[in-house]
Design a protein around this motif. Structure first.
Motif, short mmCIF file in Angstrom:
data_model
loop_
_atom_site.label_atom_id
_atom_site.label_comp_id
_atom_site.label_asym_id
_atom_site.label_seq_id
_atom_site.Cartn_x
_atom_site.Cartn_y
_atom_site.Cartn_z
N GLN A 270 -42.88 -18.95 -16.01
CA GLN A 270 -43.54 -20.07 -15.34
C GLN A 270 -42.53 -21.02 -14.69
OE1 GLN A 270 -45.86 -22.60 -17.88
NE2 GLN A 270 -44.10 -23.70 -18.66
N GLY A 271 -41.28 -20.93 -15.07
CA GLY A 271 -40.26 -21.80 -14.47
C GLY A 271 -39.62 -21.24 -13.21
N LYS A 272 -39.88 -19.97 -12.90
CA LYS A 272 -39.28 -19.38 -11.70
C LYS A 272 -39.95 -19.96 -10.45
CE LYS A 272 -36.58 -16.91 -14.19
NZ LYS A 272 -35.17 -17.32 -14.34
N HIS A 273 -39.16 -20.11 -9.41
CA HIS A 273 -39.65 -20.78 -8.20
C HIS A 273 -40.92 -20.15 -7.65
CE1 HIS A 273 -36.34 -23.60 -7.56
NE2 HIS A 273 -35.50 -22.65 -7.94
N PHE A 274 -40.99 -18.82 -7.65
CA PHE A 274 -42.13 -18.17 -7.03
C PHE A 274 -43.42 -18.42 -7.80
CE2 PHE A 274 -40.85 -15.05 -10.15
CZ PHE A 274 -41.99 -14.32 -10.47
N ASN B 161 -45.59 -18.01 -0.99
CA ASN B 161 -44.64 -16.89 -1.04
C ASN B 161 -44.82 -15.89 0.10
OD1 ASN B 161 -43.10 -17.33 -3.63
ND2 ASN B 161 -45.20 -17.39 -4.42
N GLY B 162 -45.87 -16.05 0.89
CA GLY B 162 -46.05 -15.20 2.05
C GLY B 162 -46.59 -13.82 1.77
N GLU B 163 -46.95 -13.53 0.53
CA GLU B 163 -47.54 -12.25 0.14
C GLU B 163 -48.18 -12.39 -1.22
OE1 GLU B 163 -44.50 -9.22 -0.38
OE2 GLU B 163 -43.03 -10.76 -0.90
N TYR C 259 -45.12 -9.02 -4.12
CA TYR C 259 -43.87 -9.74 -4.35
C TYR C 259 -43.09 -9.10 -5.49
CZ TYR C 259 -40.68 -13.61 -5.39
OH TYR C 259 -39.56 -14.37 -5.63
N LEU C 260 -43.77 -8.81 -6.59
CA LEU C 260 -43.09 -8.23 -7.76
C LEU C 260 -42.53 -6.85 -7.44
CD1 LEU C 260 -45.57 -9.28 -10.60
CD2 LEU C 260 -43.32 -10.27 -10.10
N ALA C 261 -43.24 -6.08 -6.62
CA ALA C 261 -42.76 -4.75 -6.26
C ALA C 261 -41.45 -4.83 -5.48
CB ALA C 261 -43.82 -4.02 -5.44
N ARG C 262 -41.24 -5.92 -4.76
CA ARG C 262 -40.01 -6.08 -3.97
C ARG C 262 -38.90 -6.78 -4.75
NH1 ARG C 262 -39.12 -8.80 -0.07
NH2 ARG C 262 -40.68 -10.45 -0.22
N HIS C 263 -39.22 -7.31 -5.93
CA HIS C 263 -38.22 -8.03 -6.73
C HIS C 263 -38.20 -7.45 -8.15
CE1 HIS C 263 -39.21 -10.84 -3.43
NE2 HIS C 263 -37.97 -11.27 -3.57
N PRO C 264 -37.48 -6.36 -8.36
CA PRO C 264 -37.50 -5.67 -9.65
C PRO C 264 -37.15 -6.56 -10.85
CG PRO C 264 -36.40 -4.34 -7.99
CD PRO C 264 -36.64 -5.68 -7.37
N GLU C 265 -36.20 -7.48 -10.66
CA GLU C 265 -35.82 -8.34 -11.77
C GLU C 265 -36.97 -9.25 -12.20
OE1 GLU C 265 -32.51 -11.80 -12.89
OE2 GLU C 265 -32.33 -10.67 -11.03
N MET C 266 -37.69 -9.78 -11.22
CA MET C 266 -38.83 -10.63 -11.53
C MET C 266 -40.00 -9.80 -12.07
SD MET C 266 -37.94 -13.75 -11.13
CE MET C 266 -36.33 -13.19 -11.76
#
Length: 348
Positions: free
Chosen positions: A113-117, A140-142, A147-154
């Motif tokens: 919950q603290g992550k910017h997105f 976030n534009g999507e 978004y999660l699919a494009r950001h593996p760490e998140m």
């Protein structure tokens, strides 16, 4: 005259109590951000062996000692951590929940919950109120899962947070329902398999399927293996909006439908209805919102859904409606007062 003065004083005390409560709500915003930061830094994990000075904690975590002290002091005033002596802090029962290695850990939930997105989406809840559309997409534009699919760490962190939730509200809901006799359980939207792993461990004659998006399900292999149940589990990638694996005696849909609009939820349920055995059942694990002013965590979870997705948390009457449109019939709801309930449906 004295009665009037007493009444005025009582009214004044009441106003002060109301103002104090509202200030507590206002402080809750800062408390949430502090919890997220402390969870991300990993302070609770450093205190497992006992209290430490702020200087030692700061050195271990690469933090500023003064800033860390001021935050821990504020959190300790709410019972999260305790200042055992000057500038020395230890764990409390609430702080224990921030550890990584406990069964009831919520560390990843607070980190997420603290992550910017995520936090930017909550901050723009007014957009959702005005438009009825997800604030997440707006900032976030999507949409969330793209978004999660494009950001593996998140995505990894998100799955960890969902695992935390599975170990808490979802697990408690499942424990209230007897799955004896189920030979094959399909976990629709099962992410990294935390919930299915705990169920297979309890029912040694059961086989299970984790079904989720292709980029998500590989993470379930480790979870199921560590639980000692991988030999009884199958990992299947796909979209539940298109189809689900066939032949299950029971289909578990845990904290998925509330992420979906009514039309999407009906599509998923209809896909399950087509795939399930004739005597099968559907187990939906979601908050069930009570009517009126009754307090319930689901009413706040519903706001999360409004900010992050096109989904919603539903009342029992609303569940009946979406089930009927998918050719299913609600037969029981277990744990109405719980954060998450088990809503059971069978073919109509």
């Amino acid at each position: 005259m004295r009665e009037q003065e007493a009444g005025a004083m009582a009214d004044g005390d009441g106003e002060k109590a109301l103002l104090s409560r509202m200030w507590d709500f206002h402080s809750g915003l800062r408390m949430g951000f502090m919890l997220s930061a402390i969870a991300d830094i990993g302070i609770a994990d450093q205190l497992v062996e006992g209290p430490l000075s702020v200087d030692e904690l700061a050195e271990r975590t690469g933090s500023n000692a003064d800033g860390l002290y001021r935050v821990l002091r504020a959190m300790a005033s709410k019972g999260v951590f305790t200042e055992t002596s000057h500038r020395v802090f230890g764990l409390t029962p609430l702080a224990e929940i921030m550890r990584s290695d406990t069964a009831n850990s919520l560390r990843d939930v607070f980190r997420l919950q603290g992550k910017h997105f995520m936090r930017n989406a909550y901050a723009e809840i007014g957009y959702s109120i005005r438009t009825g559309r997800p604030a997440f997409d707006h900032v976030n534009g999507e949409e969330l899962f793209a978004y999660l699919a494009r950001h593996p760490e998140m995505n990894e962190l998100f799955s960890g947070a969902m695992g935390n939730a599975a170990g808490q509200t979802q697990q408690a809901a499942v424990e209230a329902y007897d799955l004896t006799g189920v030979r094959k359980l399909v976990d629709v939207g099962g992410a990294h398999g935390h919930l299915l792993a705990s169920i297979l461990a309890r029912y040694p004659d059961m086989e299970g399927v984790v079904f989720d998006q292709p980029h998500v399900v590989p993470g379930a292999e480790r979870v199921l293996d560590e639980a000692g149940v991988l030999d009884r589990a199958e990992l299947v990638g796909g979209s539940y909006l298109e189809s689900v694996p066939s032949g299950g005696d029971a289909y578990m849909i845990s904290h998925v439908l509330h992420q979906l609009s009514d039309s999407e939820a009906i599509t998923v349920l209809a896909n399950v209805r087509r795939a399930m055995n004739p005597t099968g059942r559907v187990l939906v694990i979601d908050p069930v919102i009570p009517e009126g002013d009754a307090p319930h965590q689901g009413k706040f979870m519903d706001i999360t859904m409004m900010a992050l997705s096109r989904g919603r948390d539903r009342t029992e009457a609303e569940f009946i409606e979406v089930f009927e449109k998918a050719d299913l019939r609600l037969v029981d709801t277990i744990g109405l007062a719980s954060p998450s309930s088990v809503v059971i449906a069978v073919p109509a």
